[in-house]
Enzyme design. Sequence first.
Site, PDB file in Angstrom:
ATOM      1  N   GLY A   1      25.853  -4.186  32.331  1.00 52.46           N
ATOM      2  CA  GLY A   1      26.641  -5.406  32.521  1.00 52.46           C
ATOM      3  C   GLY A   1      26.145  -6.579  31.695  1.00 52.46           C
ATOM      4  N   GLY A   2      25.556  -6.274  30.548  1.00 51.77           N
ATOM      5  CA  GLY A   2      25.088  -7.341  29.663  1.00 51.77           C
ATOM      6  C   GLY A   2      23.808  -8.001  30.142  1.00 51.77           C
TER       7      GLY A   2
ATOM      8  CE  LYS B   1      32.084  -3.861  26.281  1.00 53.62           C
ATOM      9  NZ  LYS B   1      32.236  -2.510  26.848  1.00 53.62           N
TER      10      LYS B   1
ATOM     11  NE  ARG C   1      36.547  -7.201  30.114  1.00 48.98           N
ATOM     12  CZ  ARG C   1      35.471  -6.473  30.389  1.00 48.98           C
ATOM     13  NH1 ARG C   1      34.621  -6.876  31.319  1.00 48.98           N
ATOM     14  NH2 ARG C   1      35.230  -5.356  29.737  1.00 48.98           N
TER      15      ARG C   1
ATOM     16  NE  ARG D   1      30.981   1.774  33.764  1.00 50.80           N
ATOM     17  CZ  ARG D   1      31.294   0.912  32.823  1.00 50.80           C
ATOM     18  NH1 ARG D   1      32.547   0.776  32.450  1.00 50.80           N
ATOM     19  NH2 ARG D   1      30.379   0.178  32.222  1.00 50.80           N
TER      20      ARG D   1
ATOM     21  CE  LYS E   1      19.994  -3.189  23.938  1.00 47.55           C
ATOM     22  NZ  LYS E   1      21.041  -2.191  23.608  1.00 47.55           N
TER      23      LYS E   1
ATOM     24  CG  ASN F   1      29.581   2.238  29.516  1.00 46.67           C
ATOM     25  OD1 ASN F   1      28.485   2.056  30.042  1.00 46.67           O
ATOM     26  ND2 ASN F   1      30.102   1.382  28.687  1.00 46.67           N
TER      27      ASN F   1
ATOM     28  CB  ILE G   1      22.297  -4.809  14.828  1.00 46.39           C
ATOM     29  CG1 ILE G   1      21.671  -3.465  15.244  1.00 46.39           C
ATOM     30  CG2 ILE G   1      23.194  -4.654  13.600  1.00 46.39           C
ATOM     31  CD1 ILE G   1      20.867  -2.765  14.193  1.00 46.39           C
TER      32      ILE G   1
HETATM   33  P1  ADP Z   1      25.275  -3.333  28.829  1.00 48.37           P
HETATM   34  O1  ADP Z   1      25.170  -1.957  29.364  1.00 48.37           O
HETATM   35  O2  ADP Z   1      24.557  -4.315  29.663  1.00 48.37           O
HETATM   36  O3  ADP Z   1      26.672  -3.723  28.480  1.00 48.37           O
HETATM   37  P2  ADP Z   1      24.690  -2.811  26.038  1.00 48.37           P
HETATM   38  O4  ADP Z   1      23.536  -2.004  25.627  1.00 48.37           O
HETATM   39  O5  ADP Z   1      26.041  -2.172  25.996  1.00 48.37           O
HETATM   40  O6  ADP Z   1      24.429  -3.352  27.496  1.00 48.37           O
HETATM   41  O7  ADP Z   1      24.754  -4.130  25.194  1.00 48.37           O
HETATM   42  C1  ADP Z   1      25.646  -5.187  25.466  1.00 48.37           C
HETATM   43  C2  ADP Z   1      25.777  -6.116  24.277  1.00 48.37           C
HETATM   44  O8  ADP Z   1      24.480  -6.628  23.907  1.00 48.37           O
HETATM   45  C3  ADP Z   1      26.301  -5.468  23.015  1.00 48.37           C
HETATM   46  O9  ADP Z   1      27.706  -5.368  22.989  1.00 48.37           O
HETATM   47  C4  ADP Z   1      25.759  -6.414  21.948  1.00 48.37           C
HETATM   48  O10 ADP Z   1      26.521  -7.589  21.891  1.00 48.37           O
HETATM   49  C5  ADP Z   1      24.388  -6.780  22.501  1.00 48.37           C
HETATM   50  N1  ADP Z   1      23.333  -5.873  21.956  1.00 48.37           N
HETATM   51  C6  ADP Z   1      22.785  -4.811  22.578  1.00 48.37           C
HETATM   52  N2  ADP Z   1      21.871  -4.195  21.787  1.00 48.37           N
HETATM   53  C7  ADP Z   1      21.817  -4.877  20.628  1.00 48.37           C
HETATM   54  C8  ADP Z   1      21.071  -4.729  19.396  1.00 48.37           C
HETATM   55  N3  ADP Z   1      20.180  -3.769  19.210  1.00 48.37           N
HETATM   56  N4  ADP Z   1      21.304  -5.623  18.404  1.00 48.37           N
HETATM   57  C9  ADP Z   1      22.230  -6.618  18.569  1.00 48.37           C
HETATM   58  N5  ADP Z   1      22.944  -6.818  19.696  1.00 48.37           N
HETATM   59  C10 ADP Z   1      22.762  -5.968  20.719  1.00 48.37           C
END
Ligand code: ADP
Length: 467
Positions: free
Chosen positions: A184-185, A257, A358, A312, A178, A310, A223
Amino acid sequence: MLLILQSYLKPFFTLIKEDTMFRKVLVANRGEIAVRVIRACKELGLKTVAVYSQADEDSLHVHLADESVCIGPPLSVDSYLKPAQIISAAEITDADAIHPGYGFLAENAQFAQMCEKSGVTFIGPSPENIRMMGDKSLAKENMQKAGVPTVPGNKGILKDVDHAIEAAYQIGYPVILKASAGGGGKGMRIVGDVDGVQKTFKVLQGEAQAAFGSPDLYIEKYIQRPRHIEVQLIGDTHGNVIHLGERDCSIQRRHQKLVEEAPSPAVSDELRDYIGGVSVQGAKGIGYRSAGTIEYLMDDQHNFYFMEMNTRIQVEHPVTEWITGVDLVKEQIRVAMGEKLSVTQADIHLHGHAIECRINAEDPSRNFAPSPGQITAFHAPGGIGVRVDSHCYTGYHIPPFYDSMIAKVITHGHTRQEAIARMRRALEEFVIEGVNTTIPFHLKVLEDPTFLEGTIDTTFIERIHFK
Ligand code: ADP
């Protein structure tokens, strides 16, 4: 007599008290969230200033605000992402506070600091908290210190590809790489073996640099088929932090989402107390104020793993508002004025079930390609248990420069089943002509047996026939 007089004068005194803190709020955003914030300000008796790019002159937020200032050309890098222009607009209009909404500058610590230096209240957390939680890897370390369970992974930033391979070996495959500054995914990749790490590392570093201005990557365990569960928090400057239950945001497409609900069909009252308590502890640990959300993954054994915080207000906040009766935006504005939270943890009780869809101007049959253009007809649904947050209207021209979300439909029911039936009815009523929307896609999700059962996880959309 005295009692009658007191209750008669109370609203008057409340207004005066709020008036002493700030009177005019500049909304540093566009679209539905700008409309949402302006509505909250009006209810609090505050004047509002809208800022807009040249492409947004006809947007609803500009019409609803008391004043408006054009802050630059259409591209957001030239307008909504320009701190100096926004602060100048606040100075020109004598606004004493700025609400950043979500996206754009909402999680920009430097902007929050600039506001403070210019004597304008930033309606949000402290710049230190934004900075701390904005670096995802640092956020994880801080939450670990506060006793919050986190995804197993390597601490800190990966030095190079060999470091990543070694860390992945320790964690066990599959892993997820990451971008530390990501959001934002975007900026993440699931990797199944050494070969995958070798192929992905440099490419993702390049992508992270280009998209977020930093090549820093970290690694954690992937996960399998988790749920995305997040806890809504709000804190004041008097050291009070409460949680408002969880939201289940497992219906995602490409980590973004699409449908959110509260409460989660998979979270029991005991589990809610536990995860709510842990989240409050985490927020108190960093001295958090304002609205914020801690995001977790939950595996099939109901283990929780912190993902990020987050700092905000979030897109999906209305589902929480509906089941708790708390107006999160107004509460956020009040605590920014230095007031104490108007509710305590003991006042928070969940009522019924709420769902949000959405609605994007995208074409689901063309791989969700954006579908900007003029809306030739717009009739929002109504009736019992339906809320629509949108900046659109008949004749509105959706500019191609921004996010494609054009409306949020939120429904409430006594039960999940009733909320779903209402959502189906509301989406069928919704008329949006002239552009393609994701409404047909949502209607498919809403009749899927897995969704109806509530046994969803974040891979639902990819796994089940909605490619
Ligand atoms: P963002 O800030 O871009 O939204 P997140 O860290 O919140 O990023 O992760 C967004 C989505 O990515 C999570 O809701 C999940 O679906 C997937 N995800 C992130 N980390 C993991 C992980 N360690 N294992 C499985 N899925 C993950």
